[in-house]
Design a protein around this motif. Structure first.
Motif, mmCIF file in Angstrom:
data_model
loop_
_atom_site.group_PDB
_atom_site.id
_atom_site.type_symbol
_atom_site.label_atom_id
_atom_site.label_comp_id
_atom_site.label_asym_id
_atom_site.label_seq_id
_atom_site.Cartn_x
_atom_site.Cartn_y
_atom_site.Cartn_z
ATOM 1 N N ASP A 174 40.310 67.717 70.003
ATOM 2 C CA ASP A 174 40.719 69.118 69.887
ATOM 3 C C ASP A 174 40.860 69.788 71.245
ATOM 4 N N ARG A 175 40.172 69.285 72.250
ATOM 5 C CA ARG A 175 40.370 69.806 73.609
ATOM 6 C C ARG A 175 41.573 69.148 74.278
ATOM 7 N N ALA A 176 41.865 67.918 73.902
ATOM 8 C CA ALA A 176 42.989 67.211 74.516
ATOM 9 C C ALA A 176 44.325 67.813 74.111
ATOM 10 N N VAL A 177 44.466 68.188 72.850
ATOM 11 C CA VAL A 177 45.767 68.653 72.355
ATOM 12 C C VAL A 177 46.271 69.879 73.112
ATOM 13 N N PRO A 178 45.491 70.974 73.265
ATOM 14 C CA PRO A 178 46.015 72.113 74.025
ATOM 15 C C PRO A 178 46.205 71.814 75.500
ATOM 16 N N ALA A 179 45.390 70.907 76.059
ATOM 17 C CA ALA A 179 45.577 70.548 77.467
ATOM 18 C C ALA A 179 46.923 69.870 77.669
ATOM 19 N N ALA A 183 50.568 71.339 79.659
ATOM 20 C CA ALA A 183 51.314 70.623 80.692
ATOM 21 C C ALA A 183 52.718 70.256 80.242
ATOM 22 N N TRP A 184 52.859 69.759 79.035
ATOM 23 C CA TRP A 184 54.114 69.198 78.548
ATOM 24 C C TRP A 184 54.970 70.203 77.801
ATOM 25 N N GLY A 185 54.361 71.133 77.096
ATOM 26 C CA GLY A 185 55.087 72.050 76.244
ATOM 27 C C GLY A 185 54.712 71.835 74.784
ATOM 28 N N ALA A 186 55.308 72.623 73.934
ATOM 29 C CA ALA A 186 54.929 72.620 72.518
ATOM 30 C C ALA A 186 55.893 71.854 71.628
ATOM 31 N N ASP A 187 56.840 71.113 72.200
ATOM 32 C CA ASP A 187 57.840 70.422 71.377
ATOM 33 C C ASP A 187 57.331 69.062 70.915
ATOM 34 N N TRP A 188 56.177 69.054 70.267
ATOM 35 C CA TRP A 188 55.627 67.858 69.647
ATOM 36 C C TRP A 188 54.717 68.319 68.519
ATOM 37 N N SER A 189 54.171 67.403 67.757
ATOM 38 C CA SER A 189 53.425 67.772 66.551
ATOM 39 C C SER A 189 52.152 68.545 66.837
ATOM 40 N N ARG A 190 51.571 68.327 68.018
ATOM 41 C CA ARG A 190 50.306 68.972 68.424
ATOM 42 C C ARG A 190 49.171 68.654 67.457
ATOM 43 N N ARG A 191 49.204 67.458 66.905
ATOM 44 C CA ARG A 191 48.156 66.940 66.026
ATOM 45 C C ARG A 191 48.058 65.437 66.264
ATOM 46 N N ILE A 192 46.834 64.910 66.273
ATOM 47 C CA ILE A 192 46.682 63.502 66.583
ATOM 48 C C ILE A 192 45.760 62.822 65.576
ATOM 49 N N VAL A 193 46.015 61.510 65.396
ATOM 50 C CA VAL A 193 45.205 60.653 64.545
ATOM 51 C C VAL A 193 44.446 59.689 65.457
ATOM 52 N N VAL A 194 43.128 59.684 65.344
ATOM 53 C CA VAL A 194 42.284 58.811 66.159
ATOM 54 C C VAL A 194 41.581 57.818 65.239
ATOM 55 N N VAL A 261 51.223 60.401 72.901
ATOM 56 C CA VAL A 261 51.704 60.870 71.602
ATOM 57 C C VAL A 261 52.740 61.974 71.801
ATOM 58 N N ALA A 262 52.435 62.923 72.686
ATOM 59 C CA ALA A 262 53.324 64.072 72.901
ATOM 60 C C ALA A 262 54.660 63.654 73.499
ATOM 61 N N THR A 263 54.651 62.684 74.390
ATOM 62 C CA THR A 263 55.868 62.320 75.119
ATOM 63 C C THR A 263 56.646 61.186 74.456
ATOM 64 N N ARG A 264 56.155 60.661 73.323
ATOM 65 C CA ARG A 264 56.753 59.457 72.736
ATOM 66 C C ARG A 264 58.251 59.608 72.467
ATOM 67 N N ALA A 265 58.676 60.768 71.982
ATOM 68 C CA ALA A 265 60.095 60.953 71.646
ATOM 69 C C ALA A 265 60.981 60.906 72.885
ATOM 70 N N HIS A 266 60.398 61.084 74.071
ATOM 71 C CA HIS A 266 61.167 61.071 75.316
ATOM 72 C C HIS A 266 60.844 59.841 76.159
ATOM 73 N N THR A 267 60.180 58.867 75.569
ATOM 74 C CA THR A 267 59.802 57.636 76.260
ATOM 75 C C THR A 267 60.506 56.471 75.590
ATOM 76 N N GLY A 268 61.187 55.668 76.383
ATOM 77 C CA GLY A 268 61.912 54.548 75.798
ATOM 78 C C GLY A 268 62.075 53.416 76.770
ATOM 79 N N ALA A 269 63.064 52.593 76.517
ATOM 80 C CA ALA A 269 63.283 51.406 77.343
ATOM 81 C C ALA A 269 63.602 51.763 78.785
ATOM 82 N N ALA A 270 64.112 52.967 79.016
ATOM 83 C CA ALA A 270 64.471 53.374 80.376
ATOM 84 C C ALA A 270 63.271 53.843 81.191
ATOM 85 N N THR A 271 62.152 54.126 80.538
ATOM 86 C CA THR A 271 61.004 54.727 81.213
ATOM 87 C C THR A 271 60.115 53.658 81.829
#
Length: 395
Positions: A174-179, A183-194, A261-271
């Motif tokens: 719960d502390r990781a998600v807002p951190a 840094a990255w912005g809010a264009d991701w689910s902002r929820r995680i499964v551990v 998790v947050a950056t996954r949609a912008h991470t691919g073979a080019a990264t």
């Protein structure tokens, strides 16, 4: 009418008898019949899971697995039978299990399963056991009863873990998600499964791998292991290595994985990995108040010994089973590259650079193009600046 022949009744009977060994006249083969029966059985079993009906689940066969998964909040759970191999009163079925964790999965997670079945005196099929298909990873409930703790922005599922331990993970999550969002912005689910298994071996099984490949690795996300863009990445913890960390280290690791998790949609073979891992470390350490000497001790030793790296870390340097010093230097070098971008060009440019690299479909030219368009530099110039930055920060 011309061109048609009337088939006599005796001829029709002969045709049916000829085909009887393959298909009943107007019916289905025994294999098709068994597959349809097994599919109906698994449909009832899935409905029992979703309706939290242990009696209905037990009526379909082995009931132990229900107790292991009953605490998991599920929006969807279904099987698709792909093959049935029957031998007398027993059978083995291959199936795809599709499920969604309520509130976290945007689409079903699909995994391969193998079920063994048998028939009773009434001729009906019953499930005797269920296990992962060959080359498929275990699910957490394959390792025993799953306990669930919900955080404000997370859900933590554990096997062989105390509720207190899982609550601690939820607090870190719960502390990781807002951190990460800061840094990255809010264009991701902002929820995680551990997922927290009971041991390193349990972690490896969830990844479909061997323990040797993850010894000393505190946590990973499923996308890092080649799973691609999943409906919801799972952060999978190695409780042995994670438990040995200091409180700050635990927070940094979970924030690092949440960044993936947050950056996954912008991470691919080019990264390149120096960028994806370096950025995740940059977010993890962003508010930690640690100096380069503290975060990058292996690179500091190399720099002070007059052996700074000649180039940015290659993907091969990040292999978990390789040399530990080389691995540490790769992570540290990626972190310092991202830290340098944030310090020299600004945090917004760092984010834009990451996204720009990810827009490419392949590695060739992706970094060079993004360097030119976003940072106004070239790869040789950037590398030279990075090497000088290492000497200035660590020398």
């Amino acid at each position: 009418m011309a061109g048609r022949r009337r088939v006599s009744g005796s001829s029709a009977v002969a045709v049916c008898l000829l085909l009887a060994s393959l298909t009943a006249c107007g019916g289905h083969s025994p294999a098709d019949t068994a597959r349809r029966q097994v599919q109906r059985l698994l449909d009832r079993r899935a409905a029992a899971v979703l309706h939290h009906d242990p009696a209905a689940y037990a009526a379909t066969g082995a009931r132990a697995s229900y107790a292991d998964l009953k605490a998991v909040p599920l929006t969807a759970w279904s099987y698709r039978v792909t093959a049935v191999r029957r031998s007398g009163d027993t059978a083995t079925a291959d199936a795809e299990l599709r499920y969604r964790v309520t509130g976290y999965d945007t689409a079903p997670v699909t995994v391969g399963r193998v079920l063994t079945l048998s028939t009773a005196a009434d001729g009906a099929w019953y499930v005797d056991s269920e296990r992962p298909a060959p080359k498929s990873a275990q699910q957490l409930w394959d390792q025993g009863p799953v306990a669930v703790v919900r955080g404000a922005r997370s859900i933590v599922l554990g096997a062989g873990q105390s509720d207190g331990s899982l609550r601690a993970y939820a607090g870190l999550a719960d502390r990781a998600v807002p951190a990460v969002s800061d840094a990255w912005g809010a264009d991701w689910s902002r929820r995680i499964v551990v997922l927290v298994p009971g041991s390193l071996d349990g972690m490896a099984a969830l990844l479909g791998s061997t323990a040797a490949g993850y010894r000393g690795i505190a946590a990973v996300t499923t996308g890092e292991t080649g799973g691609g863009r999943a409906p919801a990445d799972r952060i999978i913890v190695n409780p042995d290595a994670y438990g040995a960390l200091a409180p700050l280290g635990k927070q940094v690791v979970l924030t690092h994985e949440t960044t993936h998790v947050a950056t996954r949609a912008h991470t691919g073979a080019a990264t390149p990995l120096w960028l994806s891992e370096g950025y995740a470390d940059w977010v993890g350490y962003r508010d930690a108040g640690r100096t380069p000497d503290e975060v990058a001790p292996e690179l500091r030793r190399a720099v002070t010994a007059g052996r700074p790296p000649a180039a940015l870390p290659a993907d091969g340097d990040f292999g978990f089973t390789g040399d530990a010093t080389r691995l540490a230097q790769a992570y540290e070098g990626g972190w310092l590259a991202c830290r340098m971008i944030a310090a020299h060009w600004g945090e917004d440019r760092l984010d834009a650079f990451y996204r720009a690299v990810g827009t490419h479909t392949g590695r060739a030219g992706a970094v060079e193009d993004a360097l030119g368009k976003v940072l106004g530099t070239t790869l040789p110039e950037f590398t030279a600046r990075w090497r000088e930055y290492l000497r200035a920060q660590l020398g």
